[in-house]
Structure formats: structure tokens, C-alpha cells
Design an enzyme around this catalytic site. Structure first.
Site, mmCIF file in Angstrom:
data_model
loop_
_atom_site.group_PDB
_atom_site.id
_atom_site.type_symbol
_atom_site.label_atom_id
_atom_site.label_comp_id
_atom_site.label_asym_id
_atom_site.label_seq_id
_atom_site.Cartn_x
_atom_site.Cartn_y
_atom_site.Cartn_z
ATOM 1 N N GLY A 152 11.007 -19.276 29.699
ATOM 2 C CA GLY A 152 11.754 -18.237 30.291
ATOM 3 C C GLY A 152 11.914 -18.366 31.610
ATOM 4 O O GLY A 152 11.348 -19.178 32.474
ATOM 5 N N PRO A 153 12.463 -17.592 32.282
ATOM 6 C CA PRO A 153 12.943 -17.676 33.637
ATOM 7 C C PRO A 153 11.690 -17.341 34.541
ATOM 8 O O PRO A 153 10.808 -16.785 34.373
ATOM 9 C CB PRO A 153 14.176 -16.623 34.091
ATOM 10 C CG PRO A 153 14.126 -15.773 32.695
ATOM 11 C CD PRO A 153 13.201 -16.438 31.648
ATOM 12 N N PRO A 154 11.813 -17.918 36.002
ATOM 13 C CA PRO A 154 10.948 -17.237 36.955
ATOM 14 C C PRO A 154 10.386 -15.954 36.896
ATOM 15 O O PRO A 154 11.238 -15.192 37.093
ATOM 16 C CB PRO A 154 10.984 -18.126 37.924
ATOM 17 C CG PRO A 154 12.237 -19.188 37.743
ATOM 18 C CD PRO A 154 12.766 -18.615 36.401
ATOM 19 N N GLY A 155 9.162 -15.634 36.975
ATOM 20 C CA GLY A 155 8.872 -14.210 37.416
ATOM 21 C C GLY A 155 8.897 -13.192 36.419
ATOM 22 O O GLY A 155 8.673 -11.975 36.598
ATOM 23 N N GLY A 190 6.320 -13.216 33.987
ATOM 24 C CA GLY A 190 5.002 -13.073 33.687
ATOM 25 C C GLY A 190 4.439 -14.049 32.924
ATOM 26 O O GLY A 190 3.624 -13.615 31.910
ATOM 27 N N THR A 203 2.622 -16.680 33.250
ATOM 28 C CA THR A 203 1.306 -17.283 33.721
ATOM 29 C C THR A 203 0.351 -16.304 33.557
ATOM 30 O O THR A 203 -0.838 -16.410 33.041
ATOM 31 C CB THR A 203 1.306 -18.052 35.171
ATOM 32 O OG1 THR A 203 2.177 -19.000 35.391
ATOM 33 C CG2 THR A 203 0.002 -18.509 35.578
ATOM 34 N N SER A 246 29.804 -23.230 26.911
ATOM 35 C CA SER A 246 30.152 -21.756 26.547
ATOM 36 C C SER A 246 31.289 -21.242 27.496
ATOM 37 O O SER A 246 31.740 -19.881 27.186
ATOM 38 C CB SER A 246 28.958 -21.120 26.712
ATOM 39 O OG SER A 246 28.374 -21.312 28.225
ATOM 40 N N LYS A 257 22.523 -13.527 28.625
ATOM 41 C CA LYS A 257 23.621 -13.261 29.115
ATOM 42 C C LYS A 257 24.192 -11.558 28.926
ATOM 43 O O LYS A 257 24.756 -11.372 29.757
ATOM 44 C CB LYS A 257 24.711 -14.196 28.275
ATOM 45 C CG LYS A 257 24.632 -15.635 28.300
ATOM 46 C CD LYS A 257 25.594 -16.409 27.573
ATOM 47 C CE LYS A 257 25.296 -17.979 27.932
ATOM 48 N NZ LYS A 257 26.448 -18.761 27.103
#
Length: 816
Positions: A364-367, A369, A371, A688, A731
Site C-alpha cells: 500500500g501507499p506510504p502512511g 499504517g 509498519t 489505463s 483511483k
């Protein structure tokens, strides 16, 4: 100084003189030698001071017994050396350092009474003798022997040897050589007292020959021992010698005590059979080694590593599913799929009692959760937590360890982390698994395949440990921003769980329940000091952040808390500050992003697409302009190869529908088309955006604007069919954040709609299409939408075009 004549050995009368006497301990001073002396006895110091005032001459002779402090006439030798003081220095402790030079042999005739120091009447000895053939031969032999002695001894410089070999006076030759030969004090005194030159040369020659023989024997012994003694024997000899020295000094044998403690620890430690056998073998080797040897240190470190690993030490799992759900929900908002997977594992564990640890990959994208979620999993399951960051790791040895043959070798990150955890069933987080790279030292991702394979990791073999270690009880969790850099075989070994970005509502709840409280505490504030209104939090989310996660949101909240802390310090601890949406500009400055505003007007040649990045979903504006020209197609915006191919495919579709779009058949030969995607510094790629590019081109050619509140995504084929895309949820969330009202998606992505939260689906209208013609009818603002593209039969128009142009369709089924 008094002088008188006395009859000598020949016809030449010897001069008898009176000199202060300096008795010497453990040293004989010869003529022609310069010697430093340390003088501490009071009488001797007085004798030096007297001599310094009277021509600096004194008589030096050696004591028979060095222990006598106040020597009498019977305690000193009668033959000594007349000397001159070259330098005298008084030291702070009262002693005197004096540099003297021997001048001539002399013999004591009588001691003159003196209360301050010893004073003697001496007769100078004239040892001149004519050089005969015997003396010449003895001199040559002595020089040769001395040369051999210097080569064996290696403590005498070559300059000194050259100086000695150049001496022609036999008496001076003896007196110069004897000083450098390590012989007994009595032998030196005997040579000093020998007045006959031949006898003196012969005596010194015998003494040097004896010394040469001893030195040669020593050399033979050293060579023989060096050849015979192997490395282990040498270490054993040194070890025994050290023990003997310690025994003599009365010290404890610390190494022996250390070995006993180590042996007890080995017996207590429960290990695998292979590890136990290995440790016992290495311990036997250690006992035979010298404690200070380099190899002993290597073996000792290896044994310490083996006995410090948690071979059978494990924590007991908390199998209470309800409690685990409470812990996971308390730590993280949302993330339903991951939480369900952990609860399922605990449920199965409670039924079968023995189960291999799951291997999850959170993508998933950073930030979002990833970790911190792993830490919550450890807390929910009652296991210990250990984290290993793989970002930037490029050496296979970082995973598997270095072999013990290398200096400074140690186990890899896996074994190190297991030791740090202290149990063989921790929650093991392999962070940033997609950030590894490869070079000439190996591929760390290939080494990870054994670690993350449930069928292999029960016998993981670290190069340093060199015995199998069971990793099957470990719960591995890996994190990644994207799957693309991870090799497919490694992906195949993990259960991949995608974590999409948070919705606006989820961010609002995370801020209320977690972030605000965390930052209030971190900045030393009390909850009463600052109150955030819901509109203020929404304002921060909408106008100051644009991200899939909540990392920037937390930073903005922290920025507000810092400014609040400043006000609290000024106004007092009881100050209460309310953060409203109207005051955000005061604390955070001018808004960074627009919210709820798409393009201000419907525009010709401008369409909004949807893109997926490592940071989540993004809105993608695509601009097309048409100019008079010769059929040139220009594509800009730092687009990748796949996206450029999509642009060509989109143009080919438009050309195939020229008649239906009221365009001349050869329109493209008279115009240049420029396709641009703004934010040109950011690389963009993927298929896409195909339908968005086709829509922009069509709009620019037929001069019909595109609806500003519509966003679209889908791959286009040459025949206009629309293929499915990836990153669907991200998206849709991006469209929701950007205020888009209608989203056009491929029909084949209908199955992905269930992943989107119901609250989001209520705010957007999702239109599913199968063909590009449907997209154009929906996206373009038309005068007569019902009759658009129906001037001729739809069926066969495209096929007829391809037959005329001799074009065959090639479809790329890759999903973006």
C-alpha cells in the site's frame, strides 16, 4: 694536585699523582670509552665537585662488592682508569648524572685520608709495546672474531664496526672491543689489569670466541625450534608460559574460569542435536587455544552466538479472538482485510494447536499504517516483535550472513533479529521489501525465498551459524509500496494483502481518535488546551494534504500543536484554544490544494483521467491541441513507452471513426496533434489512460468540450474496446477527493466495486462501459447526443476502415 717521580717497568719513570677516587658499581671503565654514570653517594658527589674545580680529572675503579655503600681500601680493585669529566648534570632528586671519558690505566699506590671523599695516590701505567708478528696476528684474529660477533649479535651498528676495524693500536683495539662484549665483570677487570699486550689480546680473543659459540648455539636452537614447532604447539607453549607467569605472580587463571562458565552454559542450553554437536566440537578446540589468539576470539564469538539463540524458547500465543479484535481495532481504524486474516490465523491455531506461521505481504501507499499494524499484530497475538528494514540492502550476505573465514564476519539480519527477539516465534517485520537492490555481491531477494518459504524455512541455514535453524514458527510480515520491484517467485511465497488509501471519513476518524491525542501529548499540552472542530479537521484533510495515508495529516496537526503550545506558554497553562476551519490559515498558512473544485469550465481537448501511483490514486489531466500541419503526433509530459503507445492507439481509433465523427477521411494529414500531460517533471506510464487520451483527441478534433465533472480510466484497443485496469479502489478514492461526480470505468472492473466503501459510492456515479463510443457519448457535451455517431451503421464501420487501411488489431492485455 701533587706529583712525584717513581721508577716504572722500563727505564721510563712513571708519574705518581693524587686524584679524587670514584668507586663504581657493576661497571668497568676502560681507556678510550665515554660512559654516563649516575652518582648518588655523598662522598662520590663531593669527589666529582672537587674534580670539576681542579682540571676535571679523577680516578675510576670498580668495587668488588656492589652492595657496600662506604667502600674501604680492601673493597676496591687497585687497577682502574684515569678519566676526565666531560659533562655534569644535577638531577631534581639530588643525584648527579656525569659523562666521563677514560684516558689511561693507573694503579693505586696508597689511599690518602680525607673526610669528605676518597683520595688516592695513583701511578700511571705505560702499556706501550712494540708491535710484533704475534701481536699483528692476534689483532687480525680479534678483528675477524669481532666482525662475526657483530653479525650474530645485531645490536652493534655497522659504523661502530667500521670504526673498530680501522684501529691500528693494539691496546686501544682491546679497550674499544671489550666494552661491546657481554662478558662478566671479573673478566673485564682481568683484561683491565693485564698489562702485557699479547696476553690481553689473547684473553679477549678467547672471550669473544666463547661468546660467538654461545650465540651460534642460540641461533641453532631457535632455528631448530622454529622448524619443528607447529602453530598449535607454539600456542600451547606460549599458553603454558603465560600460565606459569600468572602462577608466579599469584594471579587467578581468568581464562580457565571463563571456560568453566562457558561449559556450564553449554550444558544448560537446550539446542538442536546438530547445534549441540557443533558447539561441543568448537569448545574442545577453544580449550586447546591460547586465550589471546585471534582464532580463539573467533571460536568464542561463534559459540556465544549459538548458545544465545532461542532454539526452543517461545512465547505462548493469546488465542482469545475477541481480545485480539479489540486490540487491533484500538490501534488502527479500518484495515478490515488484514485484521480478519490475523483473527483467522488465531482461530485455526486454537483448533489445531500447531500451525506454521503465516507469511503476509502488506502492499500500500506510504502512511497507511503498514509498519505500525505489524506491532499491533504482535500485541494482539502476545508475541514479541522485531523489525528489520531491507531498504537499500544489496548484499546477499546481509540476509544469510558471512562465512566465518572472513575477518569481522557475523550472522545475517534474520538470525540477528531472532536473537534480539529472544523467542523463536516472534512477529517478524521485513520492512520495505520492495526497496532491495542487487549488485555483484548477490541478490538479497533470492536469499529471502528460503526465509519466506513455509516448506523450506524450517531448516534455514545461515552462512555464519552453519547449522539449520527452524523459522517455521515465526510470523513473517513484509511491507511494500508496490509489487513491481519484487521478483515473482518471491511474491508467490507470500500472501499479498493490498491496503488502499484511506477515505476522507476514515482520515477524520483516525485524526480524532489517534493523531490529535498523540500530538497533544507529544507537545506537552493538555486536552483542555486545544479543541479541534470537525470542520477544522476536514479543512486540514481537504486543503492542506493530498495523500493516500495520514502521514502529512499528522505533520499538519503537529504544526498546529506547536503554535498552540507557544500561545499556552504566553497565556498560561489554563489557556483554551479552539481550532476552527476559519482559523486554519492563521496556523497553517495559505491552503496548498483545491478541494471540491474540478476544472472550472468544460473545455475542449481537456479530459480528466485517473492514475495509480505508489502514493495512491491521482487525478490526471490530459490536454490535446490541434494545429495546421502535416500529420505529426507529439506526446509530452515525461510519458513512458506504454503510455505513448496508448496515445498512438487512441489516435488510430479516432481515425477509424472519422466518418462517424464528421471528420474528413484524411484529416490527420493536414493537422499536427499535440498531447500533453501536465506536471512534466513526474514520470508517468501505463495503458489505463487510453480512453482519456482518445476522449481528449476527439474533443479537440470535433470542437466539443469534455464534461469537467467526469473522470475516466481504461485501456483502449484499436477497435475501441475497453480493457480492465488495476488500482481500482485507489483511483475511485482519488476521484472522490478531487470532487469528481461521475467515474467511467471498464465493464470488467465491476467486480472491484465491492472494495470501495459504501459511503464513497453514494457520492459518485460509476458508469461501466465496454466500448469507446459509449465513453464519448457520456463525456462530451453534445448538441444531439441521441444521434451522435449514428449517421451510418455502427456495425462494420471500424472493420471496413481497417480493411481499407490494411491494419490488423493487436491487443495488449496488461492491466494497470
Amino acid at each position: 694536585m701533587l706529583f712525584k717521580l717513581s721508577k716504572g717497568t722500563g727505564n721510563t719513570p712513571n708519574v705518581e699523582s693524587i686524584y679524587p677516587l670514584l668507586p663504581l658499581r657493576d661497571i668497568v671503565v676502560f681507556p678510550y670509552s665515554v660512559v654516563p654514570l649516575f652518582v648518588g653517594r655523598e662522598k662520590s658527589i663531593d669527589a666529582l665537585e672537587y674534580a670539576l674545580k681542579n682540571e676535571k680529572s679523577l680516578f675510576l675503579t670498580t668495587q668488588k662488592d656492589a652492595k657496600v655503600n662506604d667502600p674501604s681500601e680492601d673493597d676496591i680493585y687497585r687497577v682502574g682508569t684515569l678519566s676526565t669529566i666531560l659533562q655534569l648534570l644535577k638531577l631534581p632528586d639530588g643525584t648527579v648524572k656525569v659523562l666521563v671519558e677514560g684516558k689511561k690505566r693507573a694503579m693505586i699506590r696508597k689511599i690518602i685520608p680525607n673526610t669528605q671523599f676518597l683520595e688516592v695516590s695513583v701511578e700511571e701505567i705505560n702499556d706501550f709495546q712494540k708491535i710484533t708478528n704475534i701481536i699483528e696476528a692476534l689483532m687480525r684474529n680479534l678483528k675477524n672474531s669481532f666482525e662475526i660477533f657483530v653479525k650474530l649479535n645485531k645490536k652493534i651498528s655497522q659504523d661502530m664496526l667500521s670504526s673498530v676495524l680501522s684501529i691500528d693500536d693494539p691496546s686501544r683495539l682491546v679497550d674499544t672491543i671489550v666494552v661491546h662484549v657481554n662478558i662478566k665483570l671479573e673478566d673485564k677487570q682481568d683484561i683491565l689489569e693485564t698489562l702485557n699486550i699479547e696476553e690481553r689480546l689473547e684473553k679477549l680473543f678467547q672471550l669473544i670466541e666463547s661468546e660467538i659459540e654461545i650465540l651460534q648455539i642460540e641461533k641453532k636452537i631457535k632455528n631448530r625450534v622454529r622448524k619443528q614447532m607447529e602453530k598449535s604447539q607454539k600456542e600451547y607453549y606460549l599458553n603454558e608460559q603465560m600460565r606459569a607467569i600468572q602462577k608466579e605472580m599469584g594471579e587467578k587463571d581468568e581464562f580457565k574460569t571463563e571456560l568453566k562458565e562457558l561449559e556450564e552454559n553449554i550444558k544448560k542450553k537446550k539446542m538442536s542435536k546438530e547445534a549441540t554437536a557443533k558447539v561441543e566440537k568448537e569448545f574442545k578446540k577453544l580449550k586447546m587455544m591460547a586465550p589471546m589468539s585471534a582464532e580463539a576470539t573467533v571460536v568464542r564469538n561463534y559459540i556465544d552466538w549459538l548458545i544465545s539463540l532461542p532454539w526452543y524458547d517461545e512465547t505462548e500465543d493469546k488465542l482469545d479472538i475477541t481480545e485480539a479484535e479489540k486490540i487491533l481495532d484500538a490501534d488502527h481504524y479500518g484495515l478490515k482485510q488484514v485484521k480478519e486474516r490475523i483473527v483467522e490465523y488465531l482461530a485455526v491455531q486454537s483448533l489445531v494447536k500447531k500451525m506454521k506461521g503465516p507469511i503476509l505481504c502488506l502492499v500500500g501507499p506510504p502512511g497507511v499504517g503498514k509498519t505500525s499494524l505489524a506491532k499491533s499484530v504482535a500485541r494482539a497475538t502476545g508475541r514479541k516483535f522485531v523489525r528489520c528494514s531491507l531498504g537499500g540492502v544489496r548484499d546477499e550476505a546481509e540476509i544469510r550472513g558471512h562465512r566465518r573465514t572472513y575477518i569481522g564476519s557475523m550472522p545475517g539480519k534474520i538470525i540477528q533479529s531472532i536473537k534480539k527477539a529472544g523467542s523463536n516465534n516472534p512477529v517478524f517485520l521485513l520492512d520495505e521489501v520492495d526497496k532491495m537492490s542487487t549488485d555483484f555481491r548477490g541478490d538479497p531477494s533470492a536469499a529471502l525465498m528460503e526465509v519466506l518459504d513455509p516448506e523450506q524455512n524450517q531448516a534455514f541455514n545461515d552462512h555464519y551459524i552453519d547449522v539449520d535453524y527452524d523459522l517455521s514458527e515465526v510470523m513473517f510480515i513484509t511491507t511494500a509500496n508496490t509489487l513491481f520491484p519484487i521478483p515473482l517467485p518471491l511474491q508467490d511465497r507470500m500472501e499479498i494483502i493490498r491496503i488502499a488509501g484511506y477515505t476522507e471519513l476514515e482520515k477524520l476518524n483516525i485524526a480524532k481518535k489517534f493523531l490529535i491525542l498523540k500530538q497533544i501529548e507529544a507537545h506537552g499540552l493538555a486536552e483542555k488546551n486545544v479543541v479541534f472542530s470537525l470542520h477544522a479537521i476536514l479543512g486540514v484533510i481537504r486543503r492542506y494534504t493530498r495523500e493516500a495515508g495520514v502521514r502529512n495529516l499528522e505533520r499538519e496537526i503537529a504544526s498546529i500543536c506547536r503554535k498552540v503550545a507557544k500561545e499556552v506558554v504566553k497565556k498560561g497553562k489554563n489557556a483554551k484554544i479552539s481550532i476552527q476551519s476559519s482559523s486554519l490559515q492563521k496556523y497553517l498558512g495559505i491552503p496548498k490544494y483545491r478541494y471540491g473544485r474540478v476544472e472550472e469550465d468544460d473545455a475542449v481537448g481537456l479530459a480528466t483521467g485517473l492514475a495509480w501511483t505508489e502514493l495512491g490514486g491521482e487525478l490526471l489531466a490530459i490536454e490535446v491541441t490541434v494545429m495546421p500541419g502535416k500529420g505529426k503526433l507529439t506526446v509530452t509530459g515525461k510519458l513512458g513507452d506504454v503510455m505513448q503507445e496508448s496515445a498512438h492507439a487512441a489516435l488510430s481509433y479516432v481515425r477509424s471513426r472519422a466518418e462517424l465523427l464528421d471528420l474528413e477521411r484524411n484529416f490527420y494529414q493536414n493537422v499536427d496533434i499535440h498531447i500533453h500531460v501536465p506536471e512534466g517533471a513526474i514520470p508517468k506510464d501505463g495503458p489505463s489512460a487510453g480512453i482519456t487520451i482518445a476522449t481528449s483527441i476527439t474533443s479537440a478534433l470535433i470542437k466539443k468540450p469534455v464534461r469537467k465533472d467526469i473522470a475516466m480510466t481504461g485501456e483502449i484497443t484499436l477497435r475501441g474496446r475497453i480493457l480492465p485496469i488495476g488500482g481500482f479502489k485507489e483511483k475511485v478514492l482519488a476521484a472522490h477527493r478531487g470532487g469528481i461526480k461521475t467515474i467511467i470505468i471498464p465493464k470488467e472492473n465491476e467486480k472491484d466495486i465491492k472494495e470501495v466503501p459504501a459511503r464513497i459510492l453514494k457520492t459518485v456515479d460509476i458508469v461501466m462501459v465496454e466500448h469507446m463510443d459509449e465513453v464519448l457519448k457520456r463525456a462530451l457535451i453534445l448538441d444531439d447526443p441521441d444521434n451522435f455517431m449514428k449517421k451510418k451503421k455502427d456495425e462494420g464501420v471500424t472493420e471496413k476502415f481497417y480493411e481499407q487501411e490494411g491494419i490488423q488489431e493487436v491487443t495488449n492485455r496488461s492491466v494497470n
